[in-house]
Motif scaffolding. Structure first.
Motif, PDB file in Angstrom:
ATOM      1  N   ASP A  88       0.826  -1.194   0.000  1.00  0.00           N
ATOM      2  CA  ASP A  88       0.000   0.000   0.000  1.00  0.00           C
ATOM      3  C   ASP A  88       0.865   1.249   0.000  1.00  0.00           C
ATOM      4  OD1 ASP A  88       0.311   1.224   2.753  1.00  0.00           O
ATOM      5  OD2 ASP A  88      -0.489  -0.706   3.385  1.00  0.00           O
ATOM      6  N   SER A  89       0.241   2.370  -0.280  1.00  0.00           N
ATOM      7  CA  SER A  89       0.949   3.642  -0.431  1.00  0.00           C
ATOM      8  C   SER A  89       0.753   4.567   0.768  1.00  0.00           C
ATOM      9  CB  SER A  89       0.467   4.353  -1.704  1.00  0.00           C
ATOM     10  OG  SER A  89      -0.935   4.546  -1.675  1.00  0.00           O
ATOM     11  N   GLY A  90       0.525   3.995   1.920  1.00  0.00           N
ATOM     12  CA  GLY A  90       0.441   4.802   3.122  1.00  0.00           C
ATOM     13  C   GLY A  90      -0.938   4.744   3.751  1.00  0.00           C
ATOM     14  N   PRO A  91      -1.033   5.242   4.969  1.00  0.00           N
ATOM     15  CA  PRO A  91      -0.092   6.122   5.684  1.00  0.00           C
ATOM     16  C   PRO A  91       1.016   5.406   6.457  1.00  0.00           C
ATOM     17  CG  PRO A  91      -2.061   5.851   6.996  1.00  0.00           C
ATOM     18  CD  PRO A  91      -2.313   5.103   5.712  1.00  0.00           C
ATOM     19  N   GLY A  92       1.104   4.104   6.381  1.00  0.00           N
ATOM     20  CA  GLY A  92       2.104   3.390   7.158  1.00  0.00           C
ATOM     21  C   GLY A  92       1.617   3.114   8.566  1.00  0.00           C
ATOM     22  N   ILE A  93       2.415   2.385   9.330  1.00  0.00           N
ATOM     23  CA  ILE A  93       2.068   1.991  10.698  1.00  0.00           C
ATOM     24  C   ILE A  93       3.007   2.714  11.647  1.00  0.00           C
ATOM     25  CG2 ILE A  93       1.832   0.071  12.307  1.00  0.00           C
ATOM     26  CD1 ILE A  93       1.437  -1.750   9.849  1.00  0.00           C
ATOM     27  N   SER A  94       2.460   3.570  12.480  1.00  0.00           N
ATOM     28  CA  SER A  94       3.298   4.376  13.365  1.00  0.00           C
ATOM     29  C   SER A  94       3.892   3.555  14.496  1.00  0.00           C
ATOM     30  CB  SER A  94       2.488   5.552  13.938  1.00  0.00           C
ATOM     31  OG  SER A  94       1.350   5.075  14.639  1.00  0.00           O
ATOM     32  N   LEU A 129       6.834   2.013   6.278  1.00  0.00           N
ATOM     33  CA  LEU A 129       7.468   3.316   6.203  1.00  0.00           C
ATOM     34  C   LEU A 129       6.414   4.353   6.585  1.00  0.00           C
ATOM     35  CD1 LEU A 129       9.237   2.783   2.766  1.00  0.00           C
ATOM     36  CD2 LEU A 129      10.379   2.864   4.988  1.00  0.00           C
ATOM     37  N   PRO A 130       6.469   4.888   7.797  1.00  0.00           N
ATOM     38  CA  PRO A 130       5.448   5.852   8.220  1.00  0.00           C
ATOM     39  C   PRO A 130       5.297   6.988   7.205  1.00  0.00           C
ATOM     40  CG  PRO A 130       6.788   5.201  10.099  1.00  0.00           C
ATOM     41  CD  PRO A 130       7.431   4.591   8.874  1.00  0.00           C
ATOM     42  N   GLY A 131       4.056   7.221   6.825  1.00  0.00           N
ATOM     43  CA  GLY A 131       3.762   8.250   5.846  1.00  0.00           C
ATOM     44  C   GLY A 131       3.890   7.811   4.407  1.00  0.00           C
TER      45      GLY A 131
END
Length: 348
Positions: A88-94, A129-131
Protein backbone atom coordinates in the motif's frame (compact mmCIF):
# COMPACT_ATOMS: atom_id res chain seq x y z
CA UNK A 1 34.85 -23.96 -16.53
CA UNK A 2 31.40 -25.30 -15.62
CA UNK A 3 29.37 -24.44 -12.52
CA UNK A 4 29.39 -27.14 -9.84
CA UNK A 5 25.93 -28.70 -9.35
CA UNK A 6 24.21 -25.76 -11.03
CA UNK A 7 20.52 -25.93 -10.15
CA UNK A 8 17.61 -23.53 -10.38
CA UNK A 9 16.96 -21.76 -7.09
CA UNK A 10 14.00 -19.53 -7.99
CA UNK A 11 12.47 -17.77 -10.97
CA UNK A 12 9.61 -15.53 -12.00
CA UNK A 13 6.20 -17.13 -12.40
CA UNK A 14 2.63 -15.96 -12.83
CA UNK A 15 1.70 -13.22 -10.38
CA UNK A 16 -1.97 -12.44 -9.80
CA UNK A 17 -2.25 -8.71 -9.15
CA UNK A 18 -5.44 -7.41 -7.54
CA UNK A 19 -6.17 -3.70 -7.20
CA UNK A 20 -7.73 -2.30 -4.03
CA UNK A 21 -11.48 -1.98 -4.59
CA UNK A 22 -14.66 -3.13 -2.84
CA UNK A 23 -14.21 -6.67 -4.21
CA UNK A 24 -10.57 -7.07 -3.08
CA UNK A 25 -11.19 -9.31 -0.06
CA UNK A 26 -13.46 -11.74 -1.93
CA UNK A 27 -11.20 -11.83 -5.01
CA UNK A 28 -8.05 -12.36 -2.93
CA UNK A 29 -9.67 -15.12 -0.87
CA UNK A 30 -10.87 -16.92 -4.00
CA UNK A 31 -7.54 -16.62 -5.86
CA UNK A 32 -5.42 -17.60 -2.85
CA UNK A 33 -7.64 -20.62 -2.22
CA UNK A 34 -7.25 -21.74 -5.82
CA UNK A 35 -3.46 -21.43 -5.63
CA UNK A 36 -3.36 -23.36 -2.34
CA UNK A 37 -5.49 -26.20 -3.71
CA UNK A 38 -3.38 -26.34 -6.88
CA UNK A 39 -0.41 -27.23 -4.67
CA UNK A 40 -2.40 -29.89 -2.83
CA UNK A 41 -2.53 -28.07 0.50
CA UNK A 42 -4.98 -29.72 2.91
CA UNK A 43 -8.29 -27.91 3.49
CA UNK A 44 -7.27 -26.85 7.00
CA UNK A 45 -4.24 -25.07 5.55
CA UNK A 46 -6.31 -23.66 2.68
CA UNK A 47 -8.63 -22.13 5.26
CA UNK A 48 -5.66 -20.48 6.99
CA UNK A 49 -4.48 -19.04 3.67
CA UNK A 50 -7.95 -17.66 2.94
CA UNK A 51 -8.31 -16.17 6.41
CA UNK A 52 -4.93 -14.44 6.25
CA UNK A 53 -5.45 -12.89 2.82
CA UNK A 54 -8.91 -11.69 3.87
CA UNK A 55 -7.39 -9.85 6.84
CA UNK A 56 -4.61 -8.44 4.64
CA UNK A 57 -7.13 -7.21 2.08
CA UNK A 58 -9.38 -5.76 4.79
CA UNK A 59 -6.49 -3.77 6.23
CA UNK A 60 -5.62 -2.33 2.80
CA UNK A 61 -9.22 -1.30 2.13
CA UNK A 62 -9.85 0.23 5.56
CA UNK A 63 -6.62 2.00 6.33
CA UNK A 64 -4.47 2.55 3.20
CA UNK A 65 -4.66 5.46 0.78
CA UNK A 66 -4.30 2.98 -2.09
CA UNK A 67 -2.86 -0.47 -2.55
CA UNK A 68 -2.84 -3.85 -4.20
CA UNK A 69 -2.20 -7.51 -3.53
CA UNK A 70 0.12 -9.90 -5.34
CA UNK A 71 -0.63 -13.63 -5.04
CA UNK A 72 1.57 -16.32 -6.52
CA UNK A 73 3.19 -19.71 -6.21
CA UNK A 74 6.88 -19.46 -5.33
CA UNK A 75 9.27 -22.33 -5.93
CA UNK A 76 12.70 -22.49 -4.40
CA UNK A 77 15.15 -25.38 -4.20
CA UNK A 78 12.50 -27.97 -4.96
CA UNK A 79 9.88 -26.61 -2.53
CA UNK A 80 6.67 -24.75 -3.41
CA UNK A 81 4.56 -22.30 -1.43
CA UNK A 82 1.68 -19.88 -1.82
CA UNK A 83 2.92 -16.35 -1.19
CA UNK A 84 0.60 -13.44 -0.44
CA UNK A 85 1.86 -9.85 -0.53
CA UNK A 86 -0.10 -6.70 0.26
CA UNK A 87 1.43 -3.40 -0.85
CA UNK A 88 0.00 0.00 0.00
CA UNK A 89 0.95 3.64 -0.43
CA UNK A 90 0.44 4.80 3.12
CA UNK A 91 -0.09 6.12 5.68
CA UNK A 92 2.10 3.39 7.16
CA UNK A 93 2.07 1.99 10.70
CA UNK A 94 3.30 4.38 13.36
CA UNK A 95 3.64 1.68 16.06
CA UNK A 96 4.59 -1.51 14.25
CA UNK A 97 5.59 -3.36 17.42
CA UNK A 98 2.10 -2.89 18.86
CA UNK A 99 0.42 -3.87 15.57
CA UNK A 100 2.31 -7.18 15.59
CA UNK A 101 0.93 -8.21 18.99
CA UNK A 102 -1.25 -11.30 18.60
CA UNK A 103 -4.92 -10.37 18.83
CA UNK A 104 -4.40 -6.68 18.04
CA UNK A 105 -6.75 -5.49 15.33
CA UNK A 106 -8.06 -2.23 13.99
CA UNK A 107 -11.74 -1.52 14.63
CA UNK A 108 -14.13 -3.34 12.36
CA UNK A 109 -11.69 -5.93 10.96
CA UNK A 110 -11.85 -9.68 11.57
CA UNK A 111 -10.07 -9.21 14.87
CA UNK A 112 -7.16 -11.54 14.17
CA UNK A 113 -4.55 -8.85 13.49
CA UNK A 114 -1.13 -9.05 11.91
CA UNK A 115 0.27 -10.91 14.90
CA UNK A 116 -2.05 -13.80 14.19
CA UNK A 117 -1.22 -13.65 10.47
CA UNK A 118 2.38 -14.22 11.53
CA UNK A 119 1.30 -17.15 13.72
CA UNK A 120 -0.86 -18.78 11.04
CA UNK A 121 1.57 -18.42 8.13
CA UNK A 122 4.62 -20.67 7.84
CA UNK A 123 6.78 -17.58 7.29
CA UNK A 124 5.78 -13.94 7.28
CA UNK A 125 7.06 -10.40 7.52
CA UNK A 126 6.03 -6.77 7.53
CA UNK A 127 7.90 -3.58 6.74
CA UNK A 128 6.32 -0.17 7.14
CA UNK A 129 7.47 3.32 6.20
CA UNK A 130 5.45 5.85 8.22
CA UNK A 131 3.76 8.25 5.85
CA UNK A 132 4.68 6.18 2.78
CA UNK A 133 3.41 2.62 2.91
CA UNK A 134 3.49 -0.93 4.22
CA UNK A 135 4.22 -4.35 2.75
CA UNK A 136 2.92 -7.48 4.47
CA UNK A 137 4.11 -10.94 3.40
CA UNK A 138 2.67 -14.35 4.29
CA UNK A 139 3.93 -17.64 2.88
CA UNK A 140 2.37 -21.11 3.18
CA UNK A 141 4.52 -24.08 2.20
CA UNK A 142 3.27 -27.26 0.61
CA UNK A 143 4.24 -30.37 2.61
CA UNK A 144 3.71 -28.35 5.78
CA UNK A 145 5.03 -31.19 7.91
CA UNK A 146 8.51 -30.44 6.55
CA UNK A 147 10.23 -27.39 8.07
CA UNK A 148 10.43 -24.32 5.82
CA UNK A 149 13.75 -23.96 3.98
CA UNK A 150 16.40 -22.23 6.08
CA UNK A 151 17.94 -19.24 4.23
CA UNK A 152 21.64 -19.47 3.59
CA UNK A 153 24.11 -16.57 3.44
CA UNK A 154 22.31 -15.40 0.29
CA UNK A 155 18.54 -15.07 0.02
CA UNK A 156 17.19 -14.21 -3.44
CA UNK A 157 13.77 -13.41 -4.86
CA UNK A 158 11.93 -11.02 -7.14
CA UNK A 159 8.63 -9.67 -8.39
CA UNK A 160 7.11 -8.68 -11.73
CA UNK A 161 4.00 -6.82 -12.89
CA UNK A 162 2.71 -6.39 -16.46
CA UNK A 163 1.74 -3.08 -17.97
CA UNK A 164 -1.84 -2.22 -17.04
CA UNK A 165 -4.28 -4.01 -19.30
CA UNK A 166 -1.79 -6.68 -20.38
CA UNK A 167 -2.05 -10.32 -19.33
CA UNK A 168 1.64 -11.17 -19.87
CA UNK A 169 4.80 -9.50 -18.59
CA UNK A 170 7.94 -8.99 -20.67
CA UNK A 171 10.08 -8.60 -17.55
CA UNK A 172 11.42 -11.73 -15.91
CA UNK A 173 14.12 -12.95 -13.53
CA UNK A 174 15.78 -16.15 -12.40
CA UNK A 175 18.33 -17.36 -9.84
CA UNK A 176 20.51 -20.47 -9.97
CA UNK A 177 23.44 -21.86 -8.05
CA UNK A 178 26.95 -21.05 -9.19
CA UNK A 179 30.50 -22.25 -8.68
CA UNK A 180 31.69 -21.38 -5.18
CA UNK A 181 30.46 -21.70 -1.58
CA UNK A 182 26.83 -20.51 -1.44
CA UNK A 183 27.32 -18.48 -4.64
CA UNK A 184 24.34 -17.56 -6.80
CA UNK A 185 23.90 -16.39 -10.39
CA UNK A 186 21.05 -13.93 -11.04
CA UNK A 187 19.41 -12.73 -14.25
CA UNK A 188 17.17 -9.71 -14.80
CA UNK A 189 15.57 -9.41 -18.25
CA UNK A 190 13.34 -6.77 -19.84
CA UNK A 191 11.91 -7.94 -23.17
CA UNK A 192 11.60 -5.01 -25.57
CA UNK A 193 8.15 -3.45 -25.59
CA UNK A 194 5.35 -5.26 -23.80
CA UNK A 195 2.74 -7.93 -24.41
CA UNK A 196 3.15 -11.48 -25.81
CA UNK A 197 6.24 -10.79 -27.96
CA UNK A 198 8.10 -9.21 -25.05
CA UNK A 199 7.04 -12.13 -22.85
CA UNK A 200 8.32 -14.57 -25.47
CA UNK A 201 11.75 -12.92 -25.36
CA UNK A 202 11.69 -13.07 -21.56
CA UNK A 203 10.76 -16.76 -21.54
CA UNK A 204 13.59 -17.63 -23.93
CA UNK A 205 16.07 -15.61 -21.91
CA UNK A 206 15.03 -17.39 -18.72
CA UNK A 207 15.32 -20.82 -20.37
CA UNK A 208 18.75 -19.99 -21.80
CA UNK A 209 19.92 -18.73 -18.41
CA UNK A 210 18.70 -21.91 -16.73
CA UNK A 211 20.38 -24.14 -19.33
CA UNK A 212 23.68 -22.25 -19.60
CA UNK A 213 26.71 -24.15 -18.35
CA UNK A 214 28.91 -21.05 -18.32
CA UNK A 215 30.43 -19.94 -15.02
CA UNK A 216 31.13 -16.24 -15.73
CA UNK A 217 28.46 -13.52 -16.11
CA UNK A 218 29.80 -12.36 -19.49
CA UNK A 219 29.67 -15.91 -20.88
CA UNK A 220 26.12 -16.46 -19.59
CA UNK A 221 25.10 -13.15 -21.20
CA UNK A 222 26.52 -14.40 -24.49
CA UNK A 223 24.50 -17.63 -24.16
CA UNK A 224 21.31 -15.62 -23.58
CA UNK A 225 22.13 -13.37 -26.53
CA UNK A 226 22.39 -16.34 -28.88
CA UNK A 227 19.08 -17.76 -27.63
CA UNK A 228 17.29 -14.44 -28.28
CA UNK A 229 18.32 -14.03 -31.92
CA UNK A 230 14.88 -15.08 -33.22
CA UNK A 231 13.08 -12.61 -30.90
CA UNK A 232 12.69 -8.84 -30.71
CA UNK A 233 15.51 -8.84 -28.11
CA UNK A 234 15.83 -7.73 -24.52
CA UNK A 235 17.83 -5.77 -22.01
CA UNK A 236 19.59 -8.37 -19.87
CA UNK A 237 21.94 -8.28 -16.89
CA UNK A 238 23.70 -11.28 -15.34
CA UNK A 239 25.25 -11.14 -11.88
CA UNK A 240 27.44 -13.57 -9.95
CA UNK A 241 27.13 -13.08 -6.19
CA UNK A 242 29.80 -14.69 -4.00
CA UNK A 243 29.16 -14.27 -0.27
CA UNK A 244 32.42 -15.92 0.76
CA UNK A 245 34.39 -13.36 -1.27
CA UNK A 246 31.90 -10.59 -0.37
CA UNK A 247 31.63 -9.47 -3.96
CA UNK A 248 29.31 -9.28 -6.95
CA UNK A 249 30.31 -9.35 -10.63
CA UNK A 250 27.89 -8.13 -13.30
CA UNK A 251 27.73 -8.13 -17.09
CA UNK A 252 24.78 -6.51 -18.82
CA UNK A 253 23.42 -4.98 -22.01
CA UNK A 254 20.64 -2.46 -22.11
CA UNK A 255 18.66 -0.50 -19.57
CA UNK A 256 18.83 -2.70 -16.47
CA UNK A 257 19.62 -0.84 -13.25
CA UNK A 258 21.95 -2.76 -10.92
CA UNK A 259 23.33 -1.64 -7.60
CA UNK A 260 24.65 -2.80 -4.26
CA UNK A 261 22.46 -1.31 -1.54
CA UNK A 262 23.65 -0.91 2.04
CA UNK A 263 21.91 0.85 4.93
CA UNK A 264 24.14 3.85 4.23
CA UNK A 265 24.08 4.16 0.45
CA UNK A 266 24.42 2.49 -2.94
CA UNK A 267 27.10 1.52 -5.45
CA UNK A 268 26.04 1.26 -9.09
CA UNK A 269 27.08 -1.50 -11.49
CA UNK A 270 26.74 -0.33 -15.12
CA UNK A 271 25.43 -2.21 -18.14
CA UNK A 272 26.67 -1.45 -21.64
CA UNK A 273 24.43 -0.07 -24.40
CA UNK A 274 23.02 -2.87 -26.54
CA UNK A 275 20.18 -5.35 -27.02
CA UNK A 276 20.66 -9.02 -26.27
CA UNK A 277 19.55 -11.02 -29.30
CA UNK A 278 20.02 -8.07 -31.67
CA UNK A 279 23.24 -6.17 -31.08
CA UNK A 280 25.46 -7.18 -28.21
CA UNK A 281 28.72 -5.31 -27.63
CA UNK A 282 31.74 -7.18 -26.39
CA UNK A 283 30.65 -7.99 -22.82
CA UNK A 284 32.46 -6.35 -19.93
CA UNK A 285 32.28 -7.37 -16.30
CA UNK A 286 32.03 -4.88 -13.45
CA UNK A 287 32.64 -5.68 -9.80
CA UNK A 288 31.53 -4.31 -6.42
CA UNK A 289 31.89 -5.26 -2.77
CA UNK A 290 28.86 -6.95 -1.19
CA UNK A 291 29.36 -6.92 2.60
CA UNK A 292 27.05 -8.76 5.01
CA UNK A 293 23.85 -6.79 5.46
CA UNK A 294 23.95 -5.47 1.89
CA UNK A 295 21.78 -6.44 -1.07
CA UNK A 296 22.23 -6.65 -4.81
CA UNK A 297 19.20 -5.09 -6.51
CA UNK A 298 18.54 -5.32 -10.26
CA UNK A 299 15.44 -3.88 -11.88
CA UNK A 300 14.01 -2.87 -15.23
CA UNK A 301 13.09 0.66 -16.29
CA UNK A 302 9.58 -0.07 -15.06
CA UNK A 303 10.97 1.14 -11.73
CA UNK A 304 12.41 4.57 -11.13
CA UNK A 305 16.14 4.53 -10.38
CA UNK A 306 15.86 7.49 -8.00
CA UNK A 307 15.12 5.44 -4.88
CA UNK A 308 17.70 5.50 -2.09
CA UNK A 309 18.53 2.67 0.34
CA UNK A 310 18.63 5.22 3.16
CA UNK A 311 14.89 5.79 2.57
CA UNK A 312 14.19 2.17 3.63
CA UNK A 313 15.44 1.78 7.22
CA UNK A 314 15.54 -1.81 8.38
CA UNK A 315 14.39 -3.23 5.05
CA UNK A 316 17.40 -5.40 4.18
CA UNK A 317 17.01 -7.48 7.34
CA UNK A 318 13.85 -8.99 5.79
CA UNK A 319 13.18 -11.81 3.34
CA UNK A 320 14.23 -11.01 -0.23
CA UNK A 321 10.64 -11.20 -1.52
CA UNK A 322 9.55 -8.58 1.00
CA UNK A 323 12.58 -6.42 0.13
CA UNK A 324 11.70 -6.64 -3.56
CA UNK A 325 8.03 -5.85 -2.86
CA UNK A 326 8.75 -2.75 -0.77
CA UNK A 327 11.17 -1.27 -3.30
CA UNK A 328 8.68 -2.20 -6.02
CA UNK A 329 5.84 -0.51 -4.12
CA UNK A 330 7.75 2.73 -3.70
CA UNK A 331 9.55 2.92 -7.06
CA UNK A 332 7.39 1.22 -9.73
CA UNK A 333 5.88 3.36 -12.48
CA UNK A 334 2.83 2.42 -14.52
CA UNK A 335 4.00 3.20 -18.03
CA UNK A 336 5.67 -0.17 -18.66
CA UNK A 337 6.18 -3.74 -17.46
CA UNK A 338 8.08 -3.73 -14.17
CA UNK A 339 10.43 -6.29 -12.66
CA UNK A 340 12.95 -6.55 -9.84
CA UNK A 341 15.27 -9.25 -8.47
CA UNK A 342 17.10 -9.00 -5.14
CA UNK A 343 19.87 -10.99 -3.44
CA UNK A 344 20.33 -10.18 0.27
CA UNK A 345 23.66 -11.05 1.93
CA UNK A 346 22.67 -12.13 5.43
CA UNK A 347 24.55 -10.98 8.50
CA UNK A 348 26.41 -13.99 9.97
Amino acid sequence: MEPVNSTLVAEAGDVHWLRADVALAAAARRQAGQLARSLGLPEEQVARVELCVTEMATNVLKYAHDGSMALRVVRTRGRAAVECLSLDSGPGISNLQHALLDGTSASGSLGIGMGTIARMADTSGVHSLPGRGTVVQARFWADSGIPAPVPGPLDAGGLTRPLGGEQTCGDTWAVRTADGPDALMLMMCDGLGHGPLAAQAGDRARNAFRDSRSAAPAAVLQDVHLALRATRGAAVAIALVEPAAQRVQLSGAGNIAALVATPNGRTGLPSLPGIAGVQLPRPRTFEAVLPPGAALVMHSDGLSDRWKPTDFPGLFAHDSSLVAAQIFSQAAVRRDDAGIVVAVHRQP
